[in-house]
Write a protein that holds these residues in place. Structure first.
Motif, PDB file in Angstrom:
ATOM      1  N   LYS A 137       0.839  -1.201   0.000  1.00  5.77           N
ATOM      2  CA  LYS A 137       0.000   0.000   0.000  1.00  5.77           C
ATOM      3  C   LYS A 137       0.882   1.263   0.000  1.00  5.77           C
ATOM      4  CE  LYS A 137      -3.168   2.101   3.077  1.00  5.77           C
ATOM      5  NZ  LYS A 137      -3.185   2.080   4.529  1.00  5.77           N
ATOM      6  N   HIS A 138       1.866   1.270   0.875  1.00  8.53           N
ATOM      7  CA  HIS A 138       2.776   2.423   0.921  1.00  8.53           C
ATOM      8  C   HIS A 138       3.636   2.502  -0.334  1.00  8.53           C
ATOM      9  CE1 HIS A 138       2.369   2.366   5.551  1.00  8.53           C
ATOM     10  NE2 HIS A 138       1.448   3.124   4.993  1.00  8.53           N
ATOM     11  N   ALA A 139       3.999   1.337  -0.868  1.00  6.05           N
ATOM     12  CA  ALA A 139       4.829   1.312  -2.079  1.00  6.05           C
ATOM     13  C   ALA A 139       4.051   1.911  -3.255  1.00  6.05           C
ATOM     14  CB  ALA A 139       5.256  -0.121  -2.387  1.00  6.05           C
ATOM     15  N   GLN A 140       2.781   1.556  -3.366  1.00  5.87           N
ATOM     16  CA  GLN A 140       1.962   2.085  -4.467  1.00  5.87           C
ATOM     17  C   GLN A 140       1.845   3.614  -4.361  1.00  5.87           C
ATOM     18  OE1 GLN A 140       0.386   0.298  -7.205  1.00  5.87           O
ATOM     19  NE2 GLN A 140       0.417   2.455  -7.825  1.00  5.87           N
ATOM     20  N   CYS A 152      12.883  -2.382   0.660  1.00  3.62           N
ATOM     21  CA  CYS A 152      11.828  -3.212   1.270  1.00  3.62           C
ATOM     22  C   CYS A 152      12.263  -3.657   2.662  1.00  3.62           C
ATOM     23  CB  CYS A 152      11.562  -4.414   0.386  1.00  3.62           C
ATOM     24  SG  CYS A 152      11.066  -3.947  -1.280  1.00  3.62           S
ATOM     25  N   VAL A 153      11.685  -3.032   3.676  1.00  2.00           N
ATOM     26  CA  VAL A 153      12.115  -3.256   5.058  1.00  2.00           C
ATOM     27  C   VAL A 153      11.328  -4.429   5.648  1.00  2.00           C
ATOM     28  CG1 VAL A 153      12.394  -2.193   7.325  1.00  2.00           C
ATOM     29  CG2 VAL A 153      12.593  -0.782   5.256  1.00  2.00           C
ATOM     30  N   ASN A 154      12.044  -5.503   5.951  1.00  2.00           N
ATOM     31  CA  ASN A 154      11.365  -6.746   6.380  1.00  2.00           C
ATOM     32  C   ASN A 154      11.340  -6.908   7.903  1.00  2.00           C
ATOM     33  OD1 ASN A 154      13.847  -8.072   7.245  1.00  2.00           O
ATOM     34  ND2 ASN A 154      14.354  -8.191   5.055  1.00  2.00           N
ATOM     35  N   ASN A 155      10.841  -8.057   8.331  1.00  2.00           N
ATOM     36  CA  ASN A 155      10.642  -8.291   9.773  1.00  2.00           C
ATOM     37  C   ASN A 155      11.915  -8.695  10.515  1.00  2.00           C
ATOM     38  OD1 ASN A 155      10.986 -10.818   8.689  1.00  2.00           O
ATOM     39  ND2 ASN A 155       9.057 -11.673   9.430  1.00  2.00           N
TER      40      ASN A 155
END
Ligand SMILES: Cc1cc2nc3c(=O)[nH]c(=O)nc-3n(C[C@H](O)[C@H](O)[C@H](O)COP(=O)(O)O)c2cc1C
Length: 327
Positions: A137-140, A152-155
């Motif tokens: 959503k934020h990427a779009q 892309c910040v992952n867990n």
């Protein structure tokens, strides 16, 4: 004969004019000028954190960039935390952006808000803007505002961690058709290989570079990273109102991991959320600056991600790169 740069060359390294697909991510309060410069000099790209450079390390912003320029002529990037609620901060950001462009910076990593104005300025000089994202959503939204790619910040990440695994995040974001960089959990070559195999074009590391010779944080912080296991990393929303990954120390346990009910209520309100974030920002700025630079006794409050598991030695930045990107 082919070189290491040939081995790792791809669309991302070409876009930035660098040799190796490795970013030394911006870190408040850990990004000192020497660390940023060393990452660029080693063939990747170091990202300046303007608040660190000025507030923590005491440089006038332009002088700080020039100090880095004395140490490397290779490309560097700048982090723009574009949370735009405060007019004074916004003015400061605009000044940092102007000076960055003036000093020849062409790569920007935006985070937290709408990157449009940074994109508009960067595009005037053929600059490149990547936005930190944790979901599609934020990427779009960032894509609609003109960014060129995504971090892309992952867990597994240090700092503000995401919720998804590297694979999940890639599957969500790659269809947007822009270059992606994997941020979180990368401590060595094996992790870099995994990220490239998934389809990422590069990696962004934070924690690994804190445990480097060039990082000027206190030795207690470096030692805490060497000693910690992935299971010692916990998320606290007491720093900024959103989950931040820290090493679980007795101090963190005493402080608790959750914001209180009043803080939570304020963080939900449209207006109060900005006051609350400002309050958190000021408190954490002071706390982190003290803890990270004066060591134990000032509250053992050390931000780090799950890559701590694979970090067992303080190395020079050049040696970290040699291990990350063997020929
Ligand atoms: C101490 C610390 C401070 C950070 N501060 C920032 C920051 O100011 N701006 C930002 O965009 N990312 C920040 N990050 C995120 C890093 O740039 C990077 O994406 C992240 O550390 C990657 O995960 P890793 O620590 O597992 O390598 C921070 C990370 C750490 C560990």
């Amino acid at each position: 004969m082919s070189t290491t740069a040939d081995t790792y060359a791809n669309a991302f390294t070409q876009m930035l004019g660098i040799e190796l697909p490795v970013i030394c991510g911006a870190m408040y309060p850990c990004s000192n000028a020497e660390l940023v410069a060393a990452a660029s000099e080693a063939g990747g790209i170091g990202i300046v954190q303007p608040i660190s450079l000025t507030y923590v390390f005491g440089y006038d912003y332009r002088e700080g960039l020039r100090r880095i320029r004395e140490l490397t002529a290779k490309p560097i990037g700048v982090n723009m935390l574009v949370e735009g609620s405060n007019a004074t901060y916004r003015k400061r950001l605009e000044e940092w952006m102007d000076v960055s462009l003036d000093e020849g910076v062409r790569f920007f990593v935006t985070a937290l808000g709408n990157p449009r104005w940074v994109v508009d300025l960067a595009k005037q000089v053929d600059g490149v803007v990547f936005h930190d994202v944790t979901n599609v959503k934020h990427a779009q939204k960032a894509l609609d505002n003109g960014v060129d790619g995504f971090i892309c910040v992952n867990n597994r990440a240090g700092g503000h961690a995401g919720e998804f695994t590297p694979q999940q995040l890639f599957d969500e974001i790659a269809p947007l058709g822009k270059p992606t960089v994997c941020a979180g959990g990368v401590g060595g070559h094996e992790h870099l290989r995994e990220a490239l195999d998934i389809g990422y074009l590069g990696v962004q590391l934070g924690t690994r570079f804190i445990a480097s010779k060039e990082a000027s944080v206190h030795d207690d912080y470096k030692d805490a990273i060497l000693a910690a296991k992935a299971t010692d990393i916990v998320l606290t929303d007491k720093i900024s109102g959103v989950p931040v990954a820290v090493i679980n120390t007795p101090y963190v346990e005493r402080m608790g991991l959750k914001a209180g009910w009043l803080a939570k209520k304020m963080l939900r309100g449209r207006k109060t959320k900005h006051w609350m974030r400002t309050y958190y920002a000021i408190m954490s700025a002071i706390k982190l600056k003290k803890a990270n630079h004066r060591g134990s006794g000032y509250g053992d409050f050390f931000q780090a991600g799950k890559s701590v598991e694979s970090i067992d030695e303080v190395l020079s930045v050049a040696d970290i790169f040699a291990e990350l990107c063997p020929q």
